[in-house]
Design a protein around this motif. Structure first.
Motif, PDB file in Angstrom:
ATOM      1  N   ALA A   5      34.425 -32.990 -40.640  1.00 40.09           N
ATOM      2  CA  ALA A   5      35.496 -32.000 -40.733  1.00 40.09           C
ATOM      3  C   ALA A   5      35.421 -31.200 -42.018  1.00 40.09           C
ATOM      4  O   ALA A   5      35.874 -30.070 -42.092  1.00 40.09           O
ATOM      5  N   THR A   6      34.817 -31.772 -43.064  1.00 35.94           N
ATOM      6  CA  THR A   6      34.734 -31.090 -44.344  1.00 35.94           C
ATOM      7  C   THR A   6      33.841 -29.864 -44.268  1.00 35.94           C
ATOM      8  O   THR A   6      34.027 -28.892 -44.980  1.00 35.94           O
ATOM      9  N   THR A   7      32.833 -29.888 -43.432  1.00 41.71           N
ATOM     10  CA  THR A   7      31.841 -28.825 -43.404  1.00 41.71           C
ATOM     11  C   THR A   7      31.810 -28.034 -42.107  1.00 41.71           C
ATOM     12  O   THR A   7      31.064 -27.074 -42.001  1.00 41.71           O
ATOM     13  N   GLN A   8      32.636 -28.376 -41.136  1.00 43.43           N
ATOM     14  CA  GLN A   8      32.456 -27.791 -39.819  1.00 43.43           C
ATOM     15  C   GLN A   8      32.755 -26.291 -39.771  1.00 43.43           C
ATOM     16  O   GLN A   8      32.258 -25.585 -38.890  1.00 43.43           O
ATOM     17  N   ASN A   9      33.559 -25.767 -40.704  1.00 39.27           N
ATOM     18  CA  ASN A   9      33.901 -24.357 -40.674  1.00 39.27           C
ATOM     19  C   ASN A   9      33.090 -23.528 -41.668  1.00 39.27           C
ATOM     20  O   ASN A   9      33.390 -22.357 -41.883  1.00 39.27           O
ATOM     21  N   LEU A  10      32.089 -24.126 -42.277  1.00 38.52           N
ATOM     22  CA  LEU A  10      31.298 -23.410 -43.258  1.00 38.52           C
ATOM     23  C   LEU A  10      30.204 -22.589 -42.600  1.00 38.52           C
ATOM     24  O   LEU A  10      29.556 -23.038 -41.652  1.00 38.52           O
ATOM     25  N   ARG A  11      29.993 -21.379 -43.130  1.00 40.52           N
ATOM     26  CA  ARG A  11      28.864 -20.572 -42.705  1.00 40.52           C
ATOM     27  C   ARG A  11      27.939 -20.430 -43.903  1.00 40.52           C
ATOM     28  O   ARG A  11      28.310 -19.819 -44.907  1.00 40.52           O
ATOM     29  N   VAL A  12      26.765 -20.999 -43.812  1.00 34.24           N
ATOM     30  CA  VAL A  12      25.820 -20.982 -44.918  1.00 34.24           C
ATOM     31  C   VAL A  12      24.590 -20.183 -44.518  1.00 34.24           C
ATOM     32  O   VAL A  12      23.963 -20.462 -43.497  1.00 34.24           O
ATOM     33  N   CYS A  13      24.261 -19.173 -45.330  1.00 34.00           N
ATOM     34  CA  CYS A  13      23.080 -18.348 -45.087  1.00 34.00           C
ATOM     35  C   CYS A  13      21.993 -18.561 -46.136  1.00 34.00           C
ATOM     36  O   CYS A  13      20.872 -18.094 -45.965  1.00 34.00           O
ATOM     37  N   LEU A  14      22.337 -19.247 -47.234  1.00 35.10           N
ATOM     38  CA  LEU A  14      21.397 -19.489 -48.324  1.00 35.10           C
ATOM     39  C   LEU A  14      21.759 -20.787 -49.007  1.00 35.10           C
ATOM     40  O   LEU A  14      22.940 -21.040 -49.275  1.00 35.10           O
ATOM     41  N   VAL A  15      20.754 -21.605 -49.298  1.00 36.96           N
ATOM     42  CA  VAL A  15      20.929 -22.821 -50.083  1.00 36.96           C
ATOM     43  C   VAL A  15      20.171 -22.660 -51.390  1.00 36.96           C
ATOM     44  O   VAL A  15      19.002 -22.255 -51.396  1.00 36.96           O
ATOM     45  N   ILE A  16      20.832 -22.970 -52.503  1.00 43.87           N
ATOM     46  CA  ILE A  16      20.186 -22.980 -53.815  1.00 43.87           C
ATOM     47  C   ILE A  16      20.195 -24.414 -54.324  1.00 43.87           C
ATOM     48  O   ILE A  16      21.258 -25.022 -54.461  1.00 43.87           O
ATOM     49  N   ALA A  17      19.015 -24.948 -54.608  1.00 45.30           N
ATOM     50  CA  ALA A  17      18.898 -26.353 -55.010  1.00 45.30           C
ATOM     51  C   ALA A  17      18.390 -26.494 -56.437  1.00 45.30           C
ATOM     52  O   ALA A  17      17.439 -25.812 -56.843  1.00 45.30           O
ATOM     53  N   ASP A  18      19.021 -27.369 -57.178  1.00 45.60           N
ATOM     54  CA  ASP A  18      18.463 -27.882 -58.421  1.00 45.60           C
ATOM     55  C   ASP A  18      17.222 -28.708 -58.058  1.00 45.60           C
ATOM     56  O   ASP A  18      17.051 -29.121 -56.906  1.00 45.60           O
ATOM     57  N   VAL A  19      16.377 -28.966 -59.035  1.00 41.74           N
ATOM     58  CA  VAL A  19      15.122 -29.686 -58.759  1.00 41.74           C
ATOM     59  C   VAL A  19      15.212 -31.145 -59.195  1.00 41.74           C
ATOM     60  O   VAL A  19      15.286 -32.056 -58.375  1.00 41.74           O
ATOM     61  N   ASP A  20      15.211 -31.394 -60.492  1.00 45.63           N
ATOM     62  CA  ASP A  20      15.159 -32.772 -60.993  1.00 45.63           C
ATOM     63  C   ASP A  20      16.504 -33.463 -60.796  1.00 45.63           C
ATOM     64  O   ASP A  20      17.557 -32.938 -61.140  1.00 45.63           O
ATOM     65  N   GLY A  21      16.447 -34.652 -60.203  1.00 43.55           N
ATOM     66  CA  GLY A  21      17.667 -35.380 -59.878  1.00 43.55           C
ATOM     67  C   GLY A  21      18.284 -34.964 -58.565  1.00 43.55           C
ATOM     68  O   GLY A  21      19.269 -35.560 -58.129  1.00 43.55           O
ATOM     69  N   THR A  22      17.699 -33.961 -57.927  1.00 39.06           N
ATOM     70  CA  THR A  22      18.265 -33.419 -56.689  1.00 39.06           C
ATOM     71  C   THR A  22      17.202 -33.301 -55.601  1.00 39.06           C
ATOM     72  O   THR A  22      17.177 -34.073 -54.657  1.00 39.06           O
ATOM     73  N   LEU A  23      16.331 -32.329 -55.755  1.00 37.79           N
ATOM     74  CA  LEU A  23      15.310 -32.064 -54.743  1.00 37.79           C
ATOM     75  C   LEU A  23      14.209 -33.117 -54.756  1.00 37.79           C
ATOM     76  O   LEU A  23      13.627 -33.428 -53.713  1.00 37.79           O
ATOM     77  N   VAL A  24      13.927 -33.680 -55.929  1.00 37.45           N
ATOM     78  CA  VAL A  24      12.862 -34.684 -56.055  1.00 37.45           C
ATOM     79  C   VAL A  24      13.452 -36.015 -56.496  1.00 37.45           C
ATOM     80  O   VAL A  24      14.568 -36.082 -57.013  1.00 37.45           O
ATOM     81  N   THR A  25      12.690 -37.078 -56.296  1.00 35.03           N
ATOM     82  CA  THR A  25      13.120 -38.414 -56.685  1.00 35.03           C
ATOM     83  C   THR A  25      13.000 -38.593 -58.193  1.00 35.03           C
ATOM     84  O   THR A  25      12.513 -37.714 -58.913  1.00 35.03           O
ATOM     85  N   GLN A  26      13.403 -39.760 -58.683  1.00 37.67           N
ATOM     86  CA  GLN A  26      13.284 -40.040 -60.109  1.00 37.67           C
ATOM     87  C   GLN A  26      11.835 -40.000 -60.561  1.00 37.67           C
ATOM     88  O   GLN A  26      11.555 -39.709 -61.728  1.00 37.67           O
ATOM     89  N   ASP A  27      10.903 -40.275 -59.652  1.00 36.14           N
ATOM     90  CA  ASP A  27       9.480 -40.201 -59.977  1.00 36.14           C
ATOM     91  C   ASP A  27       8.900 -38.824 -59.684  1.00 36.14           C
ATOM     92  O   ASP A  27       7.678 -38.655 -59.630  1.00 36.14           O
ATOM     93  N   LYS A  28       9.771 -37.834 -59.507  1.00 41.49           N
ATOM     94  CA  LYS A  28       9.386 -36.421 -59.297  1.00 41.49           C
ATOM     95  C   LYS A  28       8.616 -36.215 -58.001  1.00 41.49           C
ATOM     96  O   LYS A  28       7.761 -35.338 -57.899  1.00 41.49           O
ATOM     97  N   ILE A  29       8.933 -37.016 -57.015  1.00 41.05           N
ATOM     98  CA  ILE A  29       8.264 -36.913 -55.715  1.00 41.05           C
ATOM     99  C   ILE A  29       9.107 -36.073 -54.761  1.00 41.05           C
ATOM    100  O   ILE A  29      10.313 -36.277 -54.632  1.00 41.05           O
ATOM    101  N   LEU A  30       8.460 -35.122 -54.116  1.00 44.86           N
ATOM    102  CA  LEU A  30       9.080 -34.341 -53.055  1.00 44.86           C
ATOM    103  C   LEU A  30       8.780 -35.065 -51.749  1.00 44.86           C
ATOM    104  O   LEU A  30       7.637 -35.100 -51.300  1.00 44.86           O
ATOM    105  N   THR A  31       9.783 -35.671 -51.142  1.00 38.50           N
ATOM    106  CA  THR A  31       9.535 -36.544 -50.000  1.00 38.50           C
ATOM    107  C   THR A  31       9.269 -35.750 -48.721  1.00 38.50           C
ATOM    108  O   THR A  31       9.711 -34.595 -48.590  1.00 38.50           O
ATOM    109  N   PRO A  32       8.579 -36.346 -47.767  1.00 44.67           N
ATOM    110  CA  PRO A  32       8.371 -35.673 -46.482  1.00 44.67           C
ATOM    111  C   PRO A  32       9.678 -35.279 -45.801  1.00 44.67           C
ATOM    112  O   PRO A  32       9.755 -34.218 -45.163  1.00 44.67           O
ATOM    113  N   ARG A  33      10.708 -36.104 -45.950  1.00 43.98           N
ATOM    114  CA  ARG A  33      11.984 -35.777 -45.311  1.00 43.98           C
ATOM    115  C   ARG A  33      12.629 -34.548 -45.967  1.00 43.98           C
ATOM    116  O   ARG A  33      13.251 -33.732 -45.277  1.00 43.98           O
TER     117      ARG A  33
END
Length: 278
Positions: A5-33
């Motif tokens: 319910a928190t996100t069901q009414n959101l319209r998202v056209c762009l995602v902006i992601a931080d990298v370290d601590g977010t997009l990659v793991t603590q070992d700086k790995i970009l996972t297949p998922r």
């Protein structure tokens, strides 16, 4: 993570992601998922961009696997480049301000990383986090005796220490001194990033909004550190990582799992589910 319910009414056209601590793991790995999640964003017509305190060169390894086509905001927006690393914009510190920032960081007994748009300088090759930073960004720093001759083309000065209280004190003092002359915020508990006041993640959201012709209300941001809160405030929906501090989590629309538990991918999957339901 939040209920649907928190996100069901959101319209998202762009995602902006931080990298370290977010997009990659603590070992700086970009996972297949994570890679697959970004591919699904592309397939759904949702644009994807990245921003980080890293120099643009330090994000080059992410461009191909994520098939990035949007601008890349390095140095928290201090240098924005195209995916081929051609510069789009630069926000430098003035020479006198850069010199004063260096003096303040030295006074607090922190080590210094000084960055121009292309190069990275340190005074101690064996200093805290130098080896880790070199491994992360995939290039080595230049060692100098002092920074006096380097203040004319500075994008970012980083105070570095494992004395986390000293880093916090330096952040507070620089923010009080600044009077709008710099943006000073921790990108990691041991890193204090000091940039031009227009080089912060809040400004990055505005830049992406303008370049991509997407209103901020249709932009989602995701991150884990206090400097990410600046972009949370400017975007329509914000997502804090499970490894973020309680204060950062309170600033976000919702919280996902940690970066060691596929939190980025899980958040993107939730956004895609919300988008498909509209």
């Amino acid at each position: 993570m939040s209920s649907p319910a928190t996100t069901q009414n959101l319209r998202v056209c762009l995602v902006i992601a931080d990298v370290d601590g977010t997009l990659v793991t603590q070992d700086k790995i970009l996972t297949p998922r994570a890679i697959e999640a970004v591919k699904k964003l592309h397939d759904a017509g949702i644009l994807f961009g990245i921003t980080s305190g890293r120099p643009p060169r330090g994000m080059k390894m992410l461009i191909d696997p994520l098939e990035i086509t949007e601008p890349i905001a390095g140095f928290n927006g201090g240098v924005v480049v195209k995916p081929d690393l051609e510069p789009v914009s630069k926000q430098l510190l003035s020479a006198d301000v850069a010199a004063e920032v260096v003096r303040s960081i030295v006074k607090h007994r922190l080590d210094i990383f000084l960055y121009t748009d292309r190069d990275w300088f340190v005074s101690n090759a064996d200093g805290p986090h130098v080896a880790r930073e070199a491994w992360t960004v995939k290039f080595q720093p230049t060692v100098v005796q002092d920074f006096d001759s380097l203040t004319n083309n500075v994008v970012k000065v980083t105070g570095v220490s494992d004395d986390l209280e000293a880093v916090a004190r330096c952040e507070k003092d620089l923010q009080q001194w600044s009077a709008g002359r710099v943006s000073a915020a921790r990108s990691q508990p041991y890193y204090l990033d000091v940039t031009n006041p227009k080089a912060n993640k809040g400004e990055v959201v505005g830049m992406f909004s303008q370049l991509c012709n997407i209103p901020p209300s249709q932009i989602a941001t995701i991150g884990d550190m206090p400097n990410d809160v600046l972009m949370f405030k400017k975007s329509g929906v914000s997502i804090a990582m499970g490894n973020a501090s309680p204060e950062v989590q309170k600033s976000a629309t919702f919280v996902t799992a940690s970066n060691e538990e596929e939190g980025f991918a899980k958040a993107m999957e939730r956004l895609l589910q919300s988008s498909a339901a509209q």
